[in-house]
Design a protein around this motif. Structure first.
Motif, PDB file in Angstrom:
ATOM      1  N   LYS A  42      24.012 -14.189  -1.844  1.00 56.66           N
ATOM      2  CA  LYS A  42      23.452 -14.559  -3.150  1.00 56.66           C
ATOM      3  C   LYS A  42      24.458 -14.301  -4.279  1.00 56.66           C
ATOM      4  O   LYS A  42      24.715 -15.174  -5.114  1.00 56.66           O
ATOM      5  CB  LYS A  42      22.146 -13.776  -3.394  1.00 56.66           C
ATOM      6  CG  LYS A  42      21.122 -13.954  -2.265  1.00 56.66           C
ATOM      7  CD  LYS A  42      19.858 -13.154  -2.490  1.00 56.66           C
ATOM      8  CE  LYS A  42      20.034 -11.641  -2.520  1.00 56.66           C
ATOM      9  NZ  LYS A  42      20.473 -11.053  -1.219  1.00 56.66           N
ATOM     10  N   THR A  43      25.003 -13.081  -4.312  1.00 53.00           N
ATOM     11  CA  THR A  43      25.972 -12.762  -5.368  1.00 53.00           C
ATOM     12  C   THR A  43      27.240 -13.591  -5.193  1.00 53.00           C
ATOM     13  O   THR A  43      27.837 -14.057  -6.183  1.00 53.00           O
ATOM     14  CB  THR A  43      26.303 -11.256  -5.355  1.00 53.00           C
ATOM     15  OG1 THR A  43      25.097 -10.535  -5.647  1.00 53.00           O
ATOM     16  CG2 THR A  43      27.360 -10.894  -6.383  1.00 53.00           C
ATOM     17  N   THR A  44      27.644 -13.807  -3.954  1.00 52.27           N
ATOM     18  CA  THR A  44      28.820 -14.651  -3.692  1.00 52.27           C
ATOM     19  C   THR A  44      28.603 -16.049  -4.266  1.00 52.27           C
ATOM     20  O   THR A  44      29.518 -16.642  -4.862  1.00 52.27           O
ATOM     21  CB  THR A  44      29.083 -14.731  -2.180  1.00 52.27           C
ATOM     22  OG1 THR A  44      29.302 -13.411  -1.692  1.00 52.27           O
ATOM     23  CG2 THR A  44      30.274 -15.607  -1.866  1.00 52.27           C
ATOM     24  N   PHE A  84      25.245  -9.332 -14.199  1.00 48.15           N
ATOM     25  CA  PHE A  84      25.777  -8.810 -12.943  1.00 48.15           C
ATOM     26  C   PHE A  84      24.778  -7.870 -12.286  1.00 48.15           C
ATOM     27  O   PHE A  84      23.943  -7.254 -12.952  1.00 48.15           O
ATOM     28  CB  PHE A  84      27.103  -8.092 -13.192  1.00 48.15           C
ATOM     29  CG  PHE A  84      28.214  -9.040 -13.527  1.00 48.15           C
ATOM     30  CD1 PHE A  84      29.029  -9.560 -12.529  1.00 48.15           C
ATOM     31  CD2 PHE A  84      28.429  -9.451 -14.833  1.00 48.15           C
ATOM     32  CE1 PHE A  84      30.045 -10.459 -12.828  1.00 48.15           C
ATOM     33  CE2 PHE A  84      29.437 -10.349 -15.142  1.00 48.15           C
ATOM     34  CZ  PHE A  84      30.253 -10.851 -14.133  1.00 48.15           C
ATOM     35  N   GLN A  85      24.914  -7.755 -10.967  1.00 47.61           N
ATOM     36  CA  GLN A  85      24.009  -6.910 -10.184  1.00 47.61           C
ATOM     37  C   GLN A  85      24.101  -5.457 -10.659  1.00 47.61           C
ATOM     38  O   GLN A  85      23.105  -4.762 -10.737  1.00 47.61           O
ATOM     39  CB  GLN A  85      24.394  -7.044  -8.709  1.00 47.61           C
ATOM     40  CG  GLN A  85      23.399  -6.445  -7.753  1.00 47.61           C
ATOM     41  CD  GLN A  85      23.638  -6.932  -6.322  1.00 47.61           C
ATOM     42  OE1 GLN A  85      24.392  -7.886  -6.085  1.00 47.61           O
ATOM     43  NE2 GLN A  85      23.017  -6.292  -5.375  1.00 47.61           N
ATOM     44  N   ASN A  86      25.322  -5.010 -10.961  1.00 48.30           N
ATOM     45  CA  ASN A  86      25.500  -3.661 -11.496  1.00 48.30           C
ATOM     46  C   ASN A  86      25.650  -3.745 -13.007  1.00 48.30           C
ATOM     47  O   ASN A  86      26.390  -4.594 -13.511  1.00 48.30           O
ATOM     48  CB  ASN A  86      26.742  -3.001 -10.894  1.00 48.30           C
ATOM     49  CG  ASN A  86      26.627  -2.916  -9.385  1.00 48.30           C
ATOM     50  OD1 ASN A  86      25.585  -2.542  -8.857  1.00 48.30           O
ATOM     51  ND2 ASN A  86      27.678  -3.316  -8.687  1.00 48.30           N
ATOM     52  N   LEU A 175      20.883 -14.822 -13.350  1.00 50.17           N
ATOM     53  CA  LEU A 175      20.512 -13.405 -13.426  1.00 50.17           C
ATOM     54  C   LEU A 175      20.570 -12.807 -12.022  1.00 50.17           C
ATOM     55  O   LEU A 175      19.829 -13.220 -11.130  1.00 50.17           O
ATOM     56  CB  LEU A 175      19.088 -13.260 -13.982  1.00 50.17           C
ATOM     57  CG  LEU A 175      18.843 -13.860 -15.377  1.00 50.17           C
ATOM     58  CD1 LEU A 175      17.353 -13.804 -15.732  1.00 50.17           C
ATOM     59  CD2 LEU A 175      19.662 -13.110 -16.431  1.00 50.17           C
ATOM     60  N   ASP A 176      21.463 -11.820 -11.840  1.00 44.69           N
ATOM     61  CA  ASP A 176      21.615 -11.204 -10.511  1.00 44.69           C
ATOM     62  C   ASP A 176      20.834  -9.889 -10.469  1.00 44.69           C
ATOM     63  O   ASP A 176      21.294  -8.875 -10.994  1.00 44.69           O
ATOM     64  CB  ASP A 176      23.100 -10.971 -10.208  1.00 44.69           C
ATOM     65  CG  ASP A 176      23.351 -10.740  -8.712  1.00 44.69           C
ATOM     66  OD1 ASP A 176      22.374 -10.550  -7.962  1.00 44.69           O
ATOM     67  OD2 ASP A 176      24.537 -10.757  -8.312  1.00 44.69           O
ATOM     68  N   GLU A 177      19.666  -9.934  -9.896  1.00 35.59           N
ATOM     69  CA  GLU A 177      18.783  -8.773  -9.721  1.00 35.59           C
ATOM     70  C   GLU A 177      18.453  -8.068 -11.040  1.00 35.59           C
ATOM     71  O   GLU A 177      18.695  -6.860 -11.201  1.00 35.59           O
ATOM     72  CB  GLU A 177      19.380  -7.793  -8.700  1.00 35.59           C
ATOM     73  CG  GLU A 177      19.603  -8.463  -7.345  1.00 35.59           C
ATOM     74  CD  GLU A 177      19.683  -7.470  -6.197  1.00 35.59           C
ATOM     75  OE1 GLU A 177      19.257  -6.312  -6.373  1.00 35.59           O
ATOM     76  OE2 GLU A 177      20.166  -7.862  -5.123  1.00 35.59           O
ATOM     77  N   PRO A 178      17.861  -8.805 -11.981  1.00 34.47           N
ATOM     78  CA  PRO A 178      17.546  -8.187 -13.281  1.00 34.47           C
ATOM     79  C   PRO A 178      16.485  -7.093 -13.189  1.00 34.47           C
ATOM     80  O   PRO A 178      16.400  -6.260 -14.090  1.00 34.47           O
ATOM     81  CB  PRO A 178      17.035  -9.369 -14.121  1.00 34.47           C
ATOM     82  CG  PRO A 178      16.539 -10.353 -13.121  1.00 34.47           C
ATOM     83  CD  PRO A 178      17.462 -10.221 -11.949  1.00 34.47           C
TER      84      PRO A 178
END
Ligand code: ATP
Ligand code: MG
Length: 252
Positions: A42-44, A84-86, A175-178
């Protein structure tokens, strides 16, 4: 017509096929979620779409322009923005300064010149600050404009990141894991923010593990597994897809 179209997209890292021959489309004005187990890609996929990675094969179209391999700041100018996820908030700055950075980084080629002129607040700076305040209101942070970022709770910082991503006036927001690490009340706040952003006309792509949030808010869901499309469709279609239940939903 689709706003974003991915065709036969692949990327590998050494022996890992992180994304494999992936095809999908995102219609303008929708909330489109991408789900899948840890390591599904997913992030990739976000990194490919936003220009951080160059695909091994395949194409990505924004409207009809091929964008795979373009640089992140060019893509930002074309209307892509992401979180970003982080968490990537600058803790030594105030809340609104973080949002202003989002605006300058994406829209202004000459950040350094802006910074050197800082004591003299120009008309453009004032207009930018006004817009950033509007965006902070939109994410429910109107009461924390000049707060130190370090003083804000985690849930507020996740919303601040969304305001910063919106500061470049994107057409497409990824949105990566908001909602990662948030409690139920904070997750509901994120849910409301995403709905508000979508109503304002921004197309949203959401990567998220919180199935209640995903199933409730999405128009369309793409399920990835080992870099491949496992299924896609409406929340109901995906929820009832036996392959999805076996590979993913059955685990949670
Ligand atoms: N820069 C990289 N170098 C090497 N391997 C990578 C790189 N980026 C991603 N990968 C690998 O690609 C695969 C997909 O990772 P990715 O981070 O996209 O998963 P994800 O779906 O976002 O997972 P999660 O839900 O845990 O965030 C993993 O096997 C990961 O180790
Ligand atoms: Mg990820």
């Amino acid at each position: 017509m689709s706003l974003l179209r991915v065709e036969n997209l692949s990327i590998q890292f050494g022996g890992v096929q992180a994304i494999q021959e992936l095809d999908f489309e995102i219609s303008e004005g929708t909330i489109h979620s991408i789900i899948g187990p840890n390591g599904a890609g997913k992030t990739t996929l976000f990194n490919l779409i936003t220009g951080l990675y160059r695909p091994s094969a395949g194409a990505i179209y924004l409207d009809d322009a091929q964008i795979a391999g373009k640089r992140p700041h060019d893509l930002a100018r074309m209307g892509l923005s992401r979180t970003f996820q982080n968490l990537r908030i600058m803790m030594n700055m105030t809340a609104i300064e973080n949002v202003m950075v989002g605006r300058h980084l994406h829209l202004n080629r000459n950040l350094l010149a802006c910074m050197l002129r800082l004591p003299m607040i120009t008309r453009a700076d004032k207009a930018a600050r006004k817009r950033c305040i509007e965006l902070m209101d939109l994410v429910g942070l109107g009461g924390a404009i000049d707060a130190d970022a370090s003083a804000l709770p985690y849930g507020a910082l996740k919303r601040l990141e969304i305001a910063r991503a919106l500061a470049s006036e994107p057409r497409l927001l990824l949105l990566d894991e908001p909602a990662a690490g948030l409690n139920a009340r904070e997750t509901k706040e994120i849910d409301d923010v995403i709905a508000t952003v979508a109503r304002a006309g921004v197309t949203v792509v959401l990567v998220e593990h919180d199935m209640k949030l995903v199933m409730g808010i999405s128009d369309h869901i793409l399920v990835l597994d080992h870099g491949r499309k496992l299924a896609e469709g409406t929340p109901d279609a995906v929820r009832n897809n036996p392959a999805v239940v076996a590979a993913y939903l059955g685990q949670v």
